[in-house]
Design an enzyme around this catalytic site. Structure first.
Site, mmCIF file in Angstrom:
data_model
loop_
_atom_site.group_PDB
_atom_site.id
_atom_site.type_symbol
_atom_site.label_atom_id
_atom_site.label_comp_id
_atom_site.label_asym_id
_atom_site.label_seq_id
_atom_site.Cartn_x
_atom_site.Cartn_y
_atom_site.Cartn_z
ATOM 1 N N ASP A 162 9.403 -16.628 19.699
ATOM 2 C CA ASP A 162 9.369 -17.666 20.671
ATOM 3 C C ASP A 162 8.004 -17.616 21.523
ATOM 4 O OD1 ASP A 162 10.166 -19.488 22.452
ATOM 5 O OD2 ASP A 162 11.236 -18.268 23.692
ATOM 6 N N ASP A 187 7.331 -19.156 25.277
ATOM 7 C CA ASP A 187 7.560 -18.976 26.643
ATOM 8 C C ASP A 187 8.571 -17.675 26.837
ATOM 9 O OD1 ASP A 187 6.164 -21.324 28.425
ATOM 10 O OD2 ASP A 187 6.693 -21.903 26.507
ATOM 11 N N ASP A 243 13.848 -14.714 23.742
ATOM 12 C CA ASP A 243 14.519 -14.181 25.055
ATOM 13 C C ASP A 243 15.523 -15.280 25.586
ATOM 14 O OD1 ASP A 243 12.370 -16.377 25.569
ATOM 15 O OD2 ASP A 243 12.897 -15.920 27.912
#
Length: 250
Positions: free
Chosen positions: A7, A9, A186
């Site tokens: 990922d 961000d 996340d």
């Protein structure tokens, strides 16, 4: 051999108050460039951002990227999968229908993309329920979209598009095909990719706490950098390994 997906961000960069406020650490592009070489270019970013955003932040690199949760995808050979015009128009219409709520609540932020739209309420957490209601109403006329919650954000994305589907698509192409996939993320929007990587014989790795399908967990963004470096070192040792020949002649 590994195929590594991450990922953006919250994984390669820390989450910021707004999407445009992120801080790209000095040396990040060099880290990623090393990862590209370590994994023989089998490294891709799967993100909710648009591909153009990733290019801007990671210039001069142009990575394989799945943007807008897979509604956009650039293959390793640089070719782009076209976003269906009906999807683009649907996302634009949804964004327009959210304008009234955003105008009366300036702490809300609409992030419009080609093929998806997100409403961020990080600066107005008390508006979470109102955002959900507004987006549910907006989708009544657009059944080809579904709602996906994230960290202080709610996103409308096309049905059938997610990071797991994007990972599977990459894994059918060179240089990813035949490798063991690892996905690092996340957020709740990363769960599809955790599952996809693991169903393909690989591993999902989640940053931080929270319920997850991922089989492994690490602490923070700094841990991601250390993990990429460690995996790269393992890849090099694997590539450099050669049988030892002992001369027994007398």
């Amino acid at each position: 051999m590994l195929a590594v997906f991450t990922d953006f961000d919250g994984t390669l960069v820390e989450i910021a108050e707004t999407p445009d406020a992120i801080d790209v650490p000095s040396g990040l592009t060099e880290r990623i460039d090393r990862a590209l070489h370590d994994f023989d270019h089998a490294f891709a970013v799967l993100t909710g951002r648009e591909i153009a955003d990733i290019d801007r932040y990671l210039s001069p690199l142009q990575l394989p990227v799945a943007g807008a949760h897979g509604a956009q995808r650039r293959r390793a050979d640089g070719t782009l999968e076209e976003v269906d015009q009906a999807i683009i128009e649907g996302a634009d219409a949804i964004a327009q229908s959210l304008q009234a709520l955003a105008m009366t609540n300036p702490d809300l932020l609409i992030e419009a993309k080609d093929g998806a739209v997100a409403m961020h309420f990080r600066q107005a957490p008390e508006m979470e329920e109102a955002v959900h209601l507004a987006m549910q109403e907006a989708l009544l006329d657009h059944p080809q979209f579904t709602l996906v919650p994230g960290k202080m954000v709610l996103e409308a994305r096309p049905v059938g598009f997610d990071k797991g589907a994007a990972l599977r698509a990459f894994m059918q192409e060179e240089p990813f095909a035949g490798r063991t996939p690892i996905f690092i993320g996340d957020d709740r929007t990363d769960e599809d990719a955790f599952r996809a990587a693991q169903e393909l014989g690989g591993v999902g790795i989640k940053l931080g706490s929270g319920e997850t399908a991922a089989r492994m967990r690490i602490a923070n963004v700094a841990s991601v950098y250390a993990l990429l470096e460690g995996l790269g070192g393992l890849a090099h040792r694997h590539q450099d390994a050669a049988p030892i020949v002992t001369d027994t002649a007398h």
